[in-house]
Design a protein around this motif. Sequence first.
Motif, PDB file in Angstrom:
ATOM      1  N   LYS A  26       0.831  -1.209   0.000  1.00 23.76           N
ATOM      2  CA  LYS A  26       0.000   0.000   0.000  1.00 23.76           C
ATOM      3  C   LYS A  26       0.860   1.251   0.000  1.00 23.76           C
ATOM      4  CE  LYS A  26      -4.015  -1.927   2.350  1.00 23.76           C
ATOM      5  NZ  LYS A  26      -4.804  -1.928   3.582  1.00 23.76           N
ATOM      6  N   THR A  27       1.918   1.248   0.793  1.00 22.37           N
ATOM      7  CA  THR A  27       2.825   2.393   0.831  1.00 22.37           C
ATOM      8  C   THR A  27       3.485   2.602  -0.521  1.00 22.37           C
ATOM      9  OG1 THR A  27       3.268   1.981   3.174  1.00 22.37           O
ATOM     10  CG2 THR A  27       4.849   3.358   1.991  1.00 22.37           C
ATOM     11  N   LEU A  28       3.939   1.530  -1.132  1.00 20.02           N
ATOM     12  CA  LEU A  28       4.591   1.624  -2.438  1.00 20.02           C
ATOM     13  C   LEU A  28       3.628   2.143  -3.498  1.00 20.02           C
ATOM     14  CD1 LEU A  28       7.133   1.116  -4.116  1.00 20.02           C
ATOM     15  CD2 LEU A  28       6.287  -1.197  -4.500  1.00 20.02           C
ATOM     16  N   LEU A  29       2.405   1.628  -3.518  1.00 22.73           N
ATOM     17  CA  LEU A  29       1.422   2.088  -4.499  1.00 22.73           C
ATOM     18  C   LEU A  29       1.031   3.542  -4.274  1.00 22.73           C
ATOM     19  CD1 LEU A  29      -0.864  -1.062  -4.837  1.00 22.73           C
ATOM     20  CD2 LEU A  29       0.804  -0.185  -6.474  1.00 22.73           C
ATOM     21  N   PHE A  30       0.916   3.940  -3.025  1.00 20.95           N
ATOM     22  CA  PHE A  30       0.589   5.329  -2.711  1.00 20.95           C
ATOM     23  C   PHE A  30       1.664   6.271  -3.226  1.00 20.95           C
ATOM     24  CE2 PHE A  30       1.037   8.911   0.273  1.00 20.95           C
ATOM     25  CZ  PHE A  30      -0.167   9.550   0.019  1.00 20.95           C
ATOM     26  N   THR A  37       1.486  11.715 -10.246  1.00 23.86           N
ATOM     27  CA  THR A  37       0.541  12.833 -10.307  1.00 23.86           C
ATOM     28  C   THR A  37       1.113  14.169  -9.837  1.00 23.86           C
ATOM     29  OG1 THR A  37      -0.339  12.231  -8.131  1.00 23.86           O
ATOM     30  CG2 THR A  37      -1.469  11.342 -10.073  1.00 23.86           C
ATOM     31  N   VAL A  38       1.881  14.175  -8.772  1.00 20.88           N
ATOM     32  CA  VAL A  38       2.344  15.439  -8.201  1.00 20.88           C
ATOM     33  C   VAL A  38       3.268  16.212  -9.143  1.00 20.88           C
ATOM     34  CG1 VAL A  38       3.689  16.473  -6.313  1.00 20.88           C
ATOM     35  CG2 VAL A  38       1.931  14.794  -5.811  1.00 20.88           C
ATOM     36  N   PRO A  39       4.337  15.614  -9.678  1.00 26.77           N
ATOM     37  CA  PRO A  39       5.198  16.399 -10.569  1.00 26.77           C
ATOM     38  C   PRO A  39       4.493  16.858 -11.850  1.00 26.77           C
ATOM     39  CG  PRO A  39       6.353  14.457  -9.820  1.00 26.77           C
ATOM     40  CD  PRO A  39       4.937  14.307  -9.395  1.00 26.77           C
ATOM     41  N   VAL A  72      11.893  19.386  -8.430  1.00 28.52           N
ATOM     42  CA  VAL A  72      11.896  19.554  -6.970  1.00 28.52           C
ATOM     43  C   VAL A  72      10.791  18.707  -6.344  1.00 28.52           C
ATOM     44  CG1 VAL A  72      11.500  21.224  -5.111  1.00 28.52           C
ATOM     45  CG2 VAL A  72      12.997  21.812  -7.013  1.00 28.52           C
ATOM     46  N   ALA A  73       9.630  18.660  -6.988  1.00 27.20           N
ATOM     47  CA  ALA A  73       8.526  17.838  -6.475  1.00 27.20           C
ATOM     48  C   ALA A  73       8.901  16.359  -6.463  1.00 27.20           C
ATOM     49  CB  ALA A  73       7.274  18.068  -7.313  1.00 27.20           C
ATOM     50  N   VAL A  74       9.598  15.899  -7.495  1.00 25.09           N
ATOM     51  CA  VAL A  74      10.054  14.502  -7.527  1.00 25.09           C
ATOM     52  C   VAL A  74      10.966  14.220  -6.342  1.00 25.09           C
ATOM     53  CG1 VAL A  74      11.547  12.882  -8.774  1.00 25.09           C
ATOM     54  CG2 VAL A  74       9.789  14.138  -9.999  1.00 25.09           C
ATOM     55  N   HIS A  75      11.879  15.130  -6.067  1.00 30.08           N
ATOM     56  CA  HIS A  75      12.803  14.926  -4.945  1.00 30.08           C
ATOM     57  C   HIS A  75      12.075  14.952  -3.604  1.00 30.08           C
ATOM     58  CE1 HIS A  75      15.804  15.687  -8.039  1.00 30.08           C
ATOM     59  NE2 HIS A  75      16.619  15.031  -7.245  1.00 30.08           N
ATOM     60  N   VAL A  76      11.074  15.787  -3.464  1.00 31.13           N
ATOM     61  CA  VAL A  76      10.299  15.827  -2.217  1.00 31.13           C
ATOM     62  C   VAL A  76       9.544  14.516  -2.020  1.00 31.13           C
ATOM     63  CG1 VAL A  76       8.331  16.941  -1.074  1.00 31.13           C
ATOM     64  CG2 VAL A  76      10.124  18.330  -2.114  1.00 31.13           C
ATOM     65  N   VAL A  77       8.910  14.015  -3.082  1.00 33.25           N
ATOM     66  CA  VAL A  77       8.177  12.741  -2.975  1.00 33.25           C
ATOM     67  C   VAL A  77       9.142  11.602  -2.649  1.00 33.25           C
ATOM     68  CG1 VAL A  77       6.808  11.053  -4.258  1.00 33.25           C
ATOM     69  CG2 VAL A  77       6.269  13.469  -4.444  1.00 33.25           C
TER      70      VAL A  77
END
Length: 99
Positions: A26-30, A37-39, A72-77
């Motif tokens: 579940k953590t991996l899929l999340f 989606t975020v970046p 930057v969003a990729v690095h934050v995720v």
Amino acid sequence: RLDKAALNALQPPEFRNENSLAATLKTLLFFTALMITVPIGLYFTTKAYIFEGALGMSNRDSYFYAAIVAVVAVHVVLALFVYVAWNEGSRQWREGKQD
């Protein structure tokens, strides 16, 4: 009233492994969904509404700065994933050590 460690100790080891595997999946899929989606969402949102809309940048400049926001969003995720995975692993290790 039983605490979580006592309830975990009452479960058979096979069931505990399935729970930890399901939680890990579940953590991996999340975080996979977040990574997709975020970046992409931030790229198009910041390009259209912030850099071109609010700041009035050219189309060429807005591509460049929106790409920086997406990176930057990729690095934050990724950092959040590492943090959650590290804490989940240490929690599972502590629970396994109590057996």
